[in-house]
Design an enzyme around this catalytic site. Structure first.
Site, PDB file in Angstrom:
ATOM      1  N   TYR A 171      62.726 -60.508 137.229  1.00 54.69           N
ATOM      2  CA  TYR A 171      63.544 -59.568 136.470  1.00 54.69           C
ATOM      3  C   TYR A 171      64.941 -59.431 137.073  1.00 54.69           C
ATOM      4  CZ  TYR A 171      59.383 -57.911 133.981  1.00 54.69           C
ATOM      5  OH  TYR A 171      58.267 -57.823 133.194  1.00 54.69           O
ATOM      6  N   LYS A 208      44.769 -36.494 156.559  1.00 48.29           N
ATOM      7  CA  LYS A 208      45.424 -36.074 155.317  1.00 48.29           C
ATOM      8  C   LYS A 208      45.882 -37.298 154.524  1.00 48.29           C
ATOM      9  CE  LYS A 208      49.888 -35.592 157.639  1.00 48.29           C
ATOM     10  NZ  LYS A 208      51.010 -34.707 157.976  1.00 48.29           N
TER      11      LYS A 208
END
Length: 358
Positions: free
Chosen positions: A254, A34
Site C-alpha cells: 500500500y 496485568k
C-alpha cells in the site's frame, strides 16, 4: 499450519523467576500479570509462575479471572478499586487493594462490609501519577488504622517514574522520600518494580513487583533482557505464504512505500496489524527468516507484511518467520519501530494463537 502464533516458553518463565529471586533474595515476589499477563495469557502465566507469593493486576476483572481460574494466592489491585460498589466484591474474593486518593479512603470508611480488606497505602514519592502526597501521609495512616473495614497492619507502596534511567537522580530522591515516611511502620513495604529490583538494590524491600522482566523483556533502553541473563518468554511467529520476484524499480505494498533498488525476492508473511504487529513498523525493521535477519519492505497490511529476502534467497513457502522473541529480541524490534517492547507484547490480538511450551 497456523498463521500467527505466540509461543510461550514456560521454562523461560521459570528461569526468569529464579533469577529474580537471586537478585532480590530477601524480598517476597508480587508477580505483575496485568494486561493479560503482558500479552502472554493471564491465567496460564499465573498458573505457571511457581514460587511467587502474590499477583498484581490493574483491573478487578483481572483479579476475578484469577480467582475463577483457581488461583488462591494473594491478589492486589495496583490501581485500587474504582467505586464503592467494588468493595463487597473485594471482600468476597479476598482481593487486596491500593488506596491512593480521598475518594477511596472515604468509601472504605463509609462501607458496611462483611470483613476487612487488606490495604496498600500508595504514596506519591515523586512520580505524581497516583498516590497520596507526603504531607497527607499521617492523616491517611491514622484514618486507615481507625477504619473497621481495613485489615491491620497496613501495607505501603510507591512506584518509580524514572528507574529505567540509571543516571537520573529522581529515583534516589523517591527512595529517600518513601523510606523517611514509612520508617518505623509496622506493615510491609514495596517499592521496586522491574527496573528497581535490577538497578536499585536499596529499593528491594519486603516485596518486589517484577513485571516486564519476568517475561524476558528489559525495562532499559540500552540493554536487552538477554544481556541481563533473562530469557524471552514469548516468541511471535508466522510463515511465508508467498515468495515473489520483484524487479529493480518496482514498488511493494500500500502506498508504494518501498521501491526495490535491485532485482530481488520478496517474502510475504501471514501476520499484520490485525494480529497486533505494528502498522508503524518502517522499512528495515528486522524479521528473522531461516536464521537470518531480513528487513520489512513496504507498509504493514492488516493480515500480511512483506520482507526483502534478497536476490539469492532460497526460502520457501511454509518457512517460519520470527517477528520477535527467540534470537530476535523484542527490544530490538521496538527500537526500529520507535516504541517500547511493552507495547509490542501487550497488543497482540485474539487471532494470534497462544502455544504454551513446557
Amino acid at each position: 499450519m497456523t498463521a500467527a502464533a505466540a509461543q510461550i516458553d514456560m521454562s523461560a518463565l521459570a528461569h526468569n523467576l529464579q533469577k529474580i529471586k537471586q537478585q532480590a533474595p530477601n524480598s517476597k515476589l508480587l508477580a505483575v500479570v496485568k494486561a493479560n499477563g503482558y500479552g502472554h495469557g493471564l491465567l496460564n502465566i499465573a498458573k505457571g509462575a511457581h514460587g511467587v507469593d502474590a499477583f498484581g493486576v490493574a483491573r478487578i476483572e483481572e483479579a476475578l479471572q484469577l480467582r475463577a481460574g483457581g488461583i488462591v494466592k494473594q491478589v492486589l489491585l495496583l490501581e485500587g478499586f474504582y467505586s464503592a460498589g467494588d468493595l463487597p466484591i473485594l471482600v468476597a474474593n479476598n482481593i487486596q487493594t491500593a488506596v491512593h486518593c480521598k475518594e477511596q479512603l472515604e468509601a472504605l470508611e463509609n462501607a458496611d462490609l462483611e470483613g476487612p480488606v487488606v490495604v496498600w497505602l500508595k504514596v506519591d514519592s515523586g512520580m505524581h501519577r497516583l498516590g497520596i502526597r507526603p504531607e497527607e501521609y499521617q492523616e491517611y495512616v491514622d484514618r486507615l488504622h481507625a477504619c473497621k473495614n481495613v485489615a491491620q497492619p497496613l501495607r505501603y507502596m510507591s512506584h518509580f517514574g524514572c528507574a529505567d534511567e540509571l543516571d537520573n537522580p529522581t529515583t534516589n530522591e523517591q527512595i529517600e522520600t518513601f523510606m523517611s515516611l514509612t520508617d518505623g511502620c509496622q506493615g510491609e513495604r514495596s517499592l521496586a518494580a522491574s527496573a528497581g529490583l535490577l538497578a536499585w538494590p536499596d529499593s528491594q524491600l519486603d516485596w518486589v513487583r517484577p513485571g516486564i522482566i519476568m517475561y524476558g523483556v528489559s525495562p532499559f533502553s540500552e540493554k536487552t533482557a538477554q544481556d541481563l541473563g533473562y530469557l524471552p518468554t514469548m516468541t511471535l511467529t508466522s510463515h511465508l505464504i508467498a515468495v515473489r520476484e520483484v524487479k529493480a524499480g518496482e514498488s511493494v505494498g500500500y502506498g508504494a512505500m518501498w521501491t526495490s533498488e535491485r532485482d530481488t525476492k520478496i517474502g510475504v508473511i501471514a501476520i499484520g496489524y490485525g494480529d497486533g504487529y505494528p502498522i508503524a513498523a518502517p522499512n528495515g525493521t528486522p524479521v528473522l527468516v531461516n536464521g537470518r535477519k531480513v528487513p520489512v519492505a513496504g507498509r504493514v497490511s492488516m493480515d500480511m507484511l512483506t520482507v526483502d529476502l534478497g536476490p539469492d534467497a532460497e526460502d520457501n513457502v511454509g518457512d517460519e518467520a520470527i517477528l520477535w522473541g527467540r534470537d530476535l529480541p523484542a527490544e530490538e524490534v521496538a527500537e526500529h519501530i520507535g516504541t517500547i517492547a511493552y507495547e509490542l507484547v501487550t497488543k497482540l490480538t485474539s487471532r494470534v494463537q497462544m502455544q504454551y511450551i513446557p
